[in-house]
Design a protein around this motif. Structure first.
Motif, PDB file in Angstrom:
ATOM      1  N   ARG A 196      -4.846  -3.620   3.466  1.00 46.28           N
ATOM      2  CA  ARG A 196      -4.490  -2.438   2.691  1.00 46.28           C
ATOM      3  C   ARG A 196      -5.719  -1.558   2.497  1.00 46.28           C
ATOM      4  O   ARG A 196      -5.646  -0.335   2.614  1.00 46.28           O
ATOM      5  CB  ARG A 196      -3.895  -2.864   1.358  1.00 46.28           C
ATOM      6  CG  ARG A 196      -3.237  -1.702   0.607  1.00 46.28           C
ATOM      7  CD  ARG A 196      -4.208  -0.914  -0.242  1.00 46.28           C
ATOM      8  NE  ARG A 196      -3.665   0.389  -0.600  1.00 46.28           N
ATOM      9  CZ  ARG A 196      -4.369   1.322  -1.209  1.00 46.28           C
ATOM     10  NH1 ARG A 196      -5.643   1.121  -1.500  1.00 46.28           N
ATOM     11  NH2 ARG A 196      -3.830   2.481  -1.511  1.00 46.28           N
ATOM     12  N   ALA A 208      -3.016   1.223  -6.536  1.00 44.96           N
ATOM     13  CA  ALA A 208      -2.712  -0.153  -6.926  1.00 44.96           C
ATOM     14  C   ALA A 208      -2.648  -0.251  -8.447  1.00 44.96           C
ATOM     15  O   ALA A 208      -3.410   0.403  -9.163  1.00 44.96           O
ATOM     16  CB  ALA A 208      -3.771  -1.102  -6.378  1.00 44.96           C
ATOM     17  N   GLY A 218       0.813  -1.204   0.000  1.00 41.76           N
ATOM     18  CA  GLY A 218       0.000   0.000   0.000  1.00 41.76           C
ATOM     19  C   GLY A 218       0.847   1.255   0.000  1.00 41.76           C
ATOM     20  O   GLY A 218       2.018   1.249  -0.360  1.00 41.76           O
ATOM     21  N   SER A 276      -2.586  -6.092 -11.675  1.00 41.13           N
ATOM     22  CA  SER A 276      -1.661  -7.169 -11.318  1.00 41.13           C
ATOM     23  C   SER A 276      -0.971  -7.723 -12.556  1.00 41.13           C
ATOM     24  O   SER A 276      -1.641  -8.142 -13.505  1.00 41.13           O
ATOM     25  CB  SER A 276      -2.411  -8.305 -10.605  1.00 41.13           C
ATOM     26  OG  SER A 276      -2.960  -7.836  -9.392  1.00 41.13           O
ATOM     27  N   ARG A 289       1.410  -5.885  -7.420  1.00 39.13           N
ATOM     28  CA  ARG A 289       0.255  -4.988  -7.435  1.00 39.13           C
ATOM     29  C   ARG A 289       0.638  -3.554  -7.087  1.00 39.13           C
ATOM     30  O   ARG A 289       0.052  -2.607  -7.598  1.00 39.13           O
ATOM     31  CB  ARG A 289      -0.792  -5.533  -6.456  1.00 39.13           C
ATOM     32  CG  ARG A 289      -2.131  -4.826  -6.475  1.00 39.13           C
ATOM     33  CD  ARG A 289      -3.142  -5.625  -5.676  1.00 39.13           C
ATOM     34  NE  ARG A 289      -4.377  -4.903  -5.468  1.00 39.13           N
ATOM     35  CZ  ARG A 289      -5.366  -4.803  -6.357  1.00 39.13           C
ATOM     36  NH1 ARG A 289      -5.230  -5.376  -7.527  1.00 39.13           N
ATOM     37  NH2 ARG A 289      -6.467  -4.133  -6.075  1.00 39.13           N
ATOM     38  N   TRP A 290       1.643  -3.373  -6.200  1.00 36.07           N
ATOM     39  CA  TRP A 290       2.008  -2.023  -5.791  1.00 36.07           C
ATOM     40  C   TRP A 290       3.317  -1.517  -6.385  1.00 36.07           C
ATOM     41  O   TRP A 290       3.561  -0.315  -6.409  1.00 36.07           O
ATOM     42  CB  TRP A 290       2.046  -1.913  -4.266  1.00 36.07           C
ATOM     43  CG  TRP A 290       0.721  -1.456  -3.772  1.00 36.07           C
ATOM     44  CD1 TRP A 290       0.298  -0.165  -3.635  1.00 36.07           C
ATOM     45  CD2 TRP A 290      -0.395  -2.268  -3.440  1.00 36.07           C
ATOM     46  NE1 TRP A 290      -1.013  -0.129  -3.224  1.00 36.07           N
ATOM     47  CE2 TRP A 290      -1.467  -1.410  -3.090  1.00 36.07           C
ATOM     48  CE3 TRP A 290      -0.608  -3.639  -3.390  1.00 36.07           C
ATOM     49  CZ2 TRP A 290      -2.708  -1.873  -2.707  1.00 36.07           C
ATOM     50  CZ3 TRP A 290      -1.840  -4.113  -3.015  1.00 36.07           C
ATOM     51  CH2 TRP A 290      -2.876  -3.234  -2.680  1.00 36.07           C
TER      52      TRP A 290
END
Length: 252
Positions: free
Chosen positions: A153, A70, A65, A73, A113-114
């Protein structure tokens, strides 16, 4: 949300020190660690404490996070790779036909993702891998990783994670290659809000029973320090550290 975490009162005397992208309250430090020297390996989105004698990392620390949104993916990489920074790198095929999964410590999903595809690929370095029983890797370990990536998150905006294996005094080895076999795994989630720190700490055994729950795995940071020989959150004021680490969360 606050009920799910431990809240020291009064607030901290000073804010915990962040180390780059990955760590809160300092790198885990040896404190009675019995399995050899620890080498710091820094990647784009996580850091690891590698131990040559164990042929795996004693800890990994990462963040999920933050201010950035985000990302979509990325596709999961299709292979693990050797970490050529190591003098005797572990090879992906060292785990073949051992009965154990190549278990991620820093999770590929949350990191991708982040932090994006390149950072995600670094989670497939063998320095981020430990022998993990399939039932654990695909069960409760996967469940807590999903909670961190999505539920925590979404509620808390940003959390920090420290995780790693726990070993017996004389750990068993994967016969062909000498990789130490963990008896259990620990995971610590840390959140900071309004100058207060709250933690969630779990230990999960390698030989997981079918009816075990995450609630049954709850413990304190102090207990994990005693089992691991590592000191966590060492940059906090001593009194703050004692308060935070002695308490046990009562729910996941």
């Amino acid at each position: 949300v606050w009920d799910a975490y431990l809240v020291p009162d009064p607030p901290l005397r000073s804010a915990p020190l962040e180390l780059g992208t990955y760590a809160l309250g300092g790198w885990p430090q040896p404190s009675g660690f019995r399995h050899g020297s620890i080498t710091l390996l820094q990647n784009q989105a996580y850091a690891a404490g590698w131990v040559d004698r164990l042929r795996c990392s004693a800890w990994v620390t990462y963040r999920v996070g933050g201010d950035a949104p985000a990302l979509r993916s990325p596709p999961r990489p299709d292979r693990f790779v050797m970490d050529r920074r190591l003098s005797a790198p572990v090879k992906p095929e060292d785990y073949v036909r051992t009965g154990f999964d190549r278990g991620h410590l820093a999770p590929n999903l949350a990191i991708g993702r982040w932090f994006g595809a390149e950072a995600q690929r670094e989670t497939f370095l063998m320095s981020n891998v430990v022998p993990q029983a399939p039932a654990l890797n695909g069960g409760l370990w996967r469940e807590i990783e999903a909670r961190i990536a999505y539920s925590y998150r979404a509620r808390l905006e940003q959390v920090w994670v420290i995780c790693g294996p726990l070993f017996d005094a004389e750990p068993k080895r994967l016969d062909r290659v000498g990789i130490a076999l963990p008896s259990a795994f620990y995971l610590i989630v840390v959140d900071v809000s309004a100058g207060r720190v709250r933690t969630l700490a779990l230990t999960l055994p390698q030989d997981l029973s079918k009816d075990m729950t995450l609630e049954a795995a709850l413990t304190s940071v102090d207990a994990i320090e005693s089992q691991s020989g590592l000191d966590f959150l060492s940059l906090l004021e001593d009194e703050d550290e004692r308060t935070i680490e002695s308490r046990r969360s009562h729910r996941v």
